[in-house]
Design an enzyme around this catalytic site. Structure first.
Site, PDB file in Angstrom:
ATOM      1  N   ASP A  64     -17.699   4.979 -36.781  1.00 57.78           N
ATOM      2  CA  ASP A  64     -17.862   5.458 -38.150  1.00 57.78           C
ATOM      3  C   ASP A  64     -18.332   6.912 -38.070  1.00 57.78           C
ATOM      4  O   ASP A  64     -19.408   7.187 -37.547  1.00 57.78           O
ATOM      5  CB  ASP A  64     -18.897   4.575 -38.863  1.00 57.78           C
ATOM      6  N   THR A  97     -14.913   9.159 -43.523  1.00 60.19           N
ATOM      7  CA  THR A  97     -15.920  10.110 -43.042  1.00 60.19           C
ATOM      8  C   THR A  97     -15.434  10.859 -41.803  1.00 60.19           C
ATOM      9  O   THR A  97     -15.818  11.997 -41.577  1.00 60.19           O
ATOM     10  CB  THR A  97     -17.236   9.385 -42.713  1.00 60.19           C
ATOM     11  N   THR A  98     -14.590  10.204 -40.989  1.00 62.25           N
ATOM     12  CA  THR A  98     -14.040  10.897 -39.812  1.00 62.25           C
ATOM     13  C   THR A  98     -12.932  11.845 -40.270  1.00 62.25           C
ATOM     14  O   THR A  98     -12.885  13.000 -39.848  1.00 62.25           O
ATOM     15  CB  THR A  98     -13.449   9.867 -38.818  1.00 62.25           C
ATOM     16  N   ASP A 400     -18.470   0.036 -45.590  1.00 65.39           N
ATOM     17  CA  ASP A 400     -17.293   0.871 -45.850  1.00 65.39           C
ATOM     18  C   ASP A 400     -16.268   0.135 -46.712  1.00 65.39           C
ATOM     19  O   ASP A 400     -15.682   0.712 -47.625  1.00 65.39           O
ATOM     20  CB  ASP A 400     -16.629   1.295 -44.527  1.00 65.39           C
TER      21      ASP A 400
END
Length: 532
Positions: A64, A97-98, A400
């Site tokens: 994550d 988020t990546t 998530d």
């Protein structure tokens, strides 16, 4: 003659040294790129996981982006922007988020090329702003509307989010669970708002992730107080949540009592007993048969003596409830917390069909409260796992997935995944750049090419040939297949909507807007001043 001309020209010449400004900008961009490259390998379903070892010896295994960057100790000020960037994406969308960091890294790289070609940073920054606004428009145009009643679409988008996680093999269990959890806390009066605080995730070591379940009630990762053989199962429960202590009072000041003979000692013990008995009689008189007792700092919340009397009164006791859980508990039970014994009345209690201690096969125990009357809009998820690493990662993945569903509740649109939207953006922005005049068109073309980093990285992480895949993908999109994307499982390009790889529109639009905002900020910095 020539020398005379040079002599004349000298006073008017001014030379500004821009070297330092360029060096600072270079250093900032290089540092931020390094951070982006650190998380790049963990993008997508075939991305690698990172093992983070903290100073205290704790080990975390995750892919994550927000978690990885959060734990990394980044010292360079500009690189910290990227850490903040993934945090804000986590707040806005919860997923991607990546992606957001990788996009920012690619935009910085192309900005560096533009700057070294002699284009002014402000021009680059303004062009990027225009490009991001246009990108959001393009994405909104290709999005597919979705209804909350269409449960299949919601499950598909949740499982897409889970597929890139460590616990991806459990996505068939966790995705429907996340959908049901969010839909059960949506308030019909405010259909666009979901507060994830209303979903409580309780982690319990033991079993496997398969044993994870959604509990329509309350779950406590605690045992019932067994002192003096109190009840462990109560039907038709009347539940009181108390914030006061059932123990002998202490004075507010430092005190020492000198006892000189036994009769005084007996009197103290007798008073203590009477004090506690008086309290328990008042509690029993209201018909309460389950007590949830908040943790206390100043003195013991319960003593052995009070537990003994509570057991005799057939009251089930769950002690050491954390202070920050009280709000969730009272909302779920639809009751009020009681802060003083004088205020203990029947109307402040919650009602439930059954409160019982449930043994889990491996020796652990939990307490479940089921069949709550007039239950608030909350739900609990009991997450199981064979070790702490799996447990924590399952919780992060579930968070998530919940965020993805929350995005769909806020903005009811889906787009394809698998690098399809990025290639489509790249194609349309490239076409738009040709229409624009001057430097802007040149800059926007560079940014359009930068967006290809997402499909390129997806292919690279899956062990495919990235150049061949991205070229083929461009070709398909040029022929009008806007939903063509990389199918990582089959290792080829397919219509990704038919493969059920979908994500909320909000995840992609916020990733583009936040990444461009962050890059513009880094471009505008031309000096670092350290203040001691």
């Amino acid at each position: 003659m020539a020398s005379a001309a040079v002599a004349k020209a000298k006073p008017t010449e001014t030379f500004v040294d821009n070297k330092r400004k360029d060096d600072i900008r270079m250093a900032n961009i290089t540092a931020a790129e390094a951070v982006a490259n650190a998380v790049r390998t963990s993008l997508g379903p075939k991305g690698m996981d990172k093992m983070i070892s903290t100073a205290s010896g704790e080990v975390i295994i995750t892919n994550d982006g927000a978690t990885i960057l959060n734990k990394m100790e980044v010292l360079q000020p500009a690189a910290k922007f990227l850490v903040e960037l993934s945090k804000s994406q986590d707040v806005v969308a919860g997923d991607g988020t990546t992606t957001v960091v990788v996009i920012a890294g690619a935009l910085l790289k192309s900005s560096l090329t533009l700057l070294s070609a002699g284009i002014h940073p402000t021009v680059v920054s303004d062009s990027l702003h225009k490009a991001s606004i246009k990108a959001v428009e393009i994405l909104s145009a290709v999005a597919v509307p979705v209804e909350l009643s269409d449960r299949d679409s919601l499950v598909k988008s949740a499982s897409t989010s889970l597929n890139s996680k460590v616990v991806s093999q459990y996505s068939t269990l966790l995705a429907p669970l996340a959908v049901d959890a969010v839909l059960s806390v949506v308030d019909p009066e405010k259909p666009d708002l979901v507060d994830l605080k209303d979903i409580k995730i309780v982690k319990k070591l033991g079993g496997t992730v398969d044993d994870t379940e959604l509990v329509n009630g309350l779950v406590f990762d605690k045992k019932v107080s067994h002192a003096a053989g109190g009840p462990t199962r109560v039907e038709n429960a009347k539940i009181g949540v108390i914030q006061f202590q059932i123990s002998p009072p202490k004075t507010d000041i430092e005190q020492s009592i000198v006892v000189s003979d036994y009769s005084q000692m007996d009197r103290i013990l007798k008073e203590e007993r009477n004090y506690i008995l008086g309290m328990i009689k008042k509690i029993k008189a209201t018909g309460c048969n389950v007590l949830l007792i908040q943790k206390s700092i100043l003195r013991d919340a319960v003593t052995d003596l009070s537990l003994h009397y509570l057991a005799k009164a057939k009251i089930l006791v769950i002690k050491d409830i954390e202070r920050d859980e009280i709000e969730f508990i009272t909302k779920t039970l639809n009751c009020l917390p009681i802060s003083n014994i004088e205020h203990f009345r029947a109307e402040k209690m919650g009602f439930a069909d059954i409160v019982e201690e449930v043994p889990l096969g491996d020796g652990g125990k939990i307490v479940k409260i089921m069949g709550i009357k007039d239950m608030g809009r909350t739900t609990s998820v009991l997450v199981r796992g064979s070790n702490h690493l799996v447990l924590d990662e399952a919780e992060r993945s579930l968070h998530d997935a919940l965020c993805v569903i929350r995005c769909l509740v806020n903005k009811k649109f889906l787009i394809a995944g698998g690098g399809a939207p990025e290639i489509e953006l790249s194609r349309q922005l490239g076409a738009w750049a040709k229409v624009l005049q001057g430097m802007e068109g040149y800059c926007i073309k560079a940014f359009a090419e930068a967006l290809e980093v997402i499909p390129y990285t997806l292919a690279e992480n899956a062990g495919l040939n990235p150049i061949a895949i991205v070229t083929e993908l461009r070709n398909r999109h040029a022929q009008g297949e806007i939903n063509a994307g990389i199918n990582v499982r089959k290792g080829q390009i397919t219509n990704i909507l038919e493969e059920n790889v979908v994500q909320p529109l909000l995840v992609s639009t916020s990733a583009i807007s936040l990444a461009s905002e962050c890059v513009r900020m880094i471009l505008k910095i031309d000096d670092i001043v350290t203040v001691r």
